[in-house]
Write a protein that holds these residues in place. Structure first.
Motif, PDB file in Angstrom:
ATOM      1  N   ASP A 148       1.113  -1.242   0.122  1.00  0.00           N
ATOM      2  CA  ASP A 148       0.086  -0.089   0.144  1.00  0.00           C
ATOM      3  C   ASP A 148       0.902   1.338   0.138  1.00  0.00           C
ATOM      4  N   ALA A 150       0.350   4.231  -0.328  1.00  0.00           N
ATOM      5  CA  ALA A 150      -0.202   5.514   0.133  1.00  0.00           C
ATOM      6  C   ALA A 150       0.006   5.451   1.694  1.00  0.00           C
ATOM      7  N   ALA A 163       4.489  11.838  -6.667  1.00  0.00           N
ATOM      8  CA  ALA A 163       3.498  10.766  -6.763  1.00  0.00           C
ATOM      9  C   ALA A 163       2.878  10.845  -8.306  1.00  0.00           C
ATOM     10  N   ASP A 164       2.723  11.947  -8.699  1.00  0.00           N
ATOM     11  CA  ASP A 164       2.082  11.962 -10.060  1.00  0.00           C
ATOM     12  C   ASP A 164       2.777  11.607 -11.380  1.00  0.00           C
ATOM     13  N   ALA A 167       2.475   6.899 -11.841  1.00  0.00           N
ATOM     14  CA  ALA A 167       1.390   6.289 -12.279  1.00  0.00           C
ATOM     15  C   ALA A 167       1.680   4.830 -12.922  1.00  0.00           C
ATOM     16  N   SER A 168       0.924   3.799 -12.600  1.00  0.00           N
ATOM     17  CA  SER A 168       1.115   2.443 -13.038  1.00  0.00           C
ATOM     18  C   SER A 168       1.347   2.667 -14.691  1.00  0.00           C
ATOM     19  N   LYS A 177      -5.948  -3.829  -7.231  1.00  0.00           N
ATOM     20  CA  LYS A 177      -5.154  -2.716  -6.522  1.00  0.00           C
ATOM     21  C   LYS A 177      -6.344  -1.705  -6.144  1.00  0.00           C
ATOM     22  N   ARG A 178      -5.840  -1.140  -5.083  1.00  0.00           N
ATOM     23  CA  ARG A 178      -6.555  -0.002  -4.636  1.00  0.00           C
ATOM     24  C   ARG A 178      -5.876   1.423  -4.993  1.00  0.00           C
ATOM     25  N   ASP A 179      -4.814   1.241  -5.452  1.00  0.00           N
ATOM     26  CA  ASP A 179      -4.159   2.559  -6.277  1.00  0.00           C
ATOM     27  C   ASP A 179      -3.034   1.907  -7.322  1.00  0.00           C
ATOM     28  N   ARG A 181      -0.228   2.776  -8.090  1.00  0.00           N
ATOM     29  CA  ARG A 181       1.012   2.759  -7.744  1.00  0.00           C
ATOM     30  C   ARG A 181       1.411   1.502  -6.972  1.00  0.00           C
ATOM     31  N   ASP A 182       0.308   0.959  -6.425  1.00  0.00           N
ATOM     32  CA  ASP A 182       0.619  -0.066  -5.580  1.00  0.00           C
ATOM     33  C   ASP A 182       1.211  -1.383  -6.289  1.00  0.00           C
TER      34      ASP A 182
END
Length: 478
Positions: A148, A150, A163-164, A167-168, A177-179, A181-182
């Motif tokens: 995770d 975040a 962070a921007d 992106a995956s 996935k929740r995000d 990036r995870d």
């Protein structure tokens, strides 16, 4: 010794102090055994071999762990494409990798763990991350487990990415996935995957994600905190970023210094298997010799990109010939009697070399110091100063040993008796002359003479290839 290293994490050059006095622990990410290694892969092996030698020279006991990633998406994909079992593919390519680094005089690591041999350690680490609230099992029944991102505010500190920017990839599997990036810690078995490529876990059968493999193996062999972690610059993100995040989130301090060597490029692009712009290690060694290829990789600063070309490899071979020629001439001057210098107040000729190596492994300046001693030695030969010749030869041999280029060292024993690396420069010059004669014969339309030259080179085991830039030669490999 006051070694200063550039730490990728802090982006500063600071004095290196090991965690335990007199001992240095290093984890250097090894290959994913998917396809044969190219010169871009083995640059890391050469650079970290030089680091290890310099630390050992300073009196440290060095433990170097370099893993083998023998289970991975790419290995499984290639296995499915070719029909070769994934474990057989990995074993075969691992042998090619060992052959390649041996040809470059790279000494084996202290330990070389394989990912498939450390599944229990990976499962344990994943469980710790779930318990700490930094990982979760996907609720879609896939069996996947993700870190995770975040939940870890420090994520991105190694690479400096925002962070921007994280992106995956559009082609990445986003299931569960929740995000975006995870990243995957455990990958549940998918339909069609071989049963041998999965292991039992609390979340269902599956296999580890790439990043968790290195964290688990580093922790097992070097402990929760160790001195140096490194690899190629392309590993900084996401691989090393993810390693650092998951390890520290599990309460492990992990690496104290991060080191990354730059790429080997062709036409300005990173050398990679996917782009197809690779150079086979065996071919380069066959044409220029292992020591020359090692000099080509070790000579530039490890954080500087290297542009691959025949001209640059040929230049390294020529430089090595200059060094070896001096040592051969010095041997003739000194004779068989062991050299015992009588100069009592000799200037420390190694100071410049030492200062360069202590400054973040400054091999360009170190090589300049080495060639300075070669020049001194040649001048001493001309003036008949036997003591000066002896000291220059001793210094040059010592410097070559640090760089892993001493032809008398055990790691080069495999080159003796065959087409020795020491003769590569001579052979290149002789063949070049014959190719010039062949080109002149072809220009005069004397086809018989041109064919005769080509046939004589073929009889010597050389293959001639005509290109738009002229004829190229290579040694036939049986």
């Amino acid at each position: 010794m006051s070694l200063h290293l550039y730490d990728t994490a802090t982006r500063t050059k600071t004095e290196f102090k090991p965690l335990v006095e007199g001992k240095v622990s290093i984890y250097a990410c090894g290959p994913t055994v998917q396809k044969p290694p190219h010169l871009g892969h083995v640059r890391k092996e050469v650079n970290f071999d030089v680091l290890r030698r310099w630390l050992e020279h300073a009196g440290h006991e060095v433990t170097l762990v370099a893993n083998i990633t023998d289970i991975d998406d790419k290995i499984l994909a290639l296995s499915a494409e070719t029909g070769e079992p994934w474990w057989a593919l990995g074993y075969r390519v691992e042998g090619q990798f060992h052959e390649a680094i041996r040809a470059l005089g790279v000494r084996p690591p202290t330990y070389e763990p394989k990912a498939t041999g450390h599944i229990p350690e990976m499962v344990e680490l994943i469980a710790e991350l779930i318990d700490a609230g930094h990982a979760y099992a996907a609720d879609d029944g896939s069996g996947d487990v993700y870190f995770d991102v975040a939940s870890w505010p420090a994520y991105g500190s190694l690479s400096g990415m925002r962070a921007d920017e994280m992106a995956s990839d559009e082609e990445a599997d986003l299931r569960g996935k929740r995000d975006p990036r995870d990243f995957a810690l455990w990958k549940g078995t998918k339909p069609g995957e071989p049963a041998t490529a999965s292991w039992p876990a609390p979340w269902g059968r599956g296999r580890p994600g790439w990043h968790i493999e290195c964290s688990a193996m580093a922790g097992k062999y070097l402990g929760p905190e160790f001195d140096i972690h490194g690899g190629g610059l392309d590993l900084r993100f996401p691989h090393h970023e993810n390693e650092m995040a998951q390890s520290q989130a599990a309460g492990r301090p992990f690496a104290r210094v991060w080191m990354h060597n730059a790429w080997v490029t062709m036409a300005g692009e990173k050398m990679s298997k996917s782009l197809g712009n690779t150079a086979d290690v065996g071919d380069a060694v066959a044409q220029y010799g292992g020591r020359a290829v090692r000099l080509y990789l070790a000579g530039p600063h490890y954080r500087s990109a290297i542009e691959l070309s025949d001209a640059s490899l040929a230049e390294s071979a020529a430089q090595l010939e200059r060094i070896d020629s001096f040592l051969a001439r010095a041997g003739e001057v000194l004779g068989e009697v062991a050299f015992e210098g009588t100069t009592g107040d000799r200037r420390d000729a190694r100071a410049a070399f030492t200062a360069a190596m202590d400054d973040d492994l400054g091999t360009p300046a170190a090589l300049a110091a080495l060639f300075g001693r070669v020049k001194d030695g040649n001048q001493a030969i001309a003036s008949g100063d036997r003591d000066a010749v002896g000291w220059a030869a001793v210094d040059v041999t010592w410097m070559l040993g640090i760089l892993g280029l001493d032809p008398a060292a055990p790691e080069w024993a495999h080159t003796q008796g065959a087409a020795s690396d020491d003769l590569t420069g001579v052979v290149d010059a002789l063949v070049g002359t014959m190719l010039e004669q062949r080109a002149a014969a072809r220009a005069n339309k004397d086809w018989a003479a041109a064919d005769a030259i080509r046939d004589s080179l073929a009889a010597a085991g050389l293959t001639i290839t005509d290109t738009k830039d002229g004829a190229r030669w290579s040694r036939e490999r049986g």
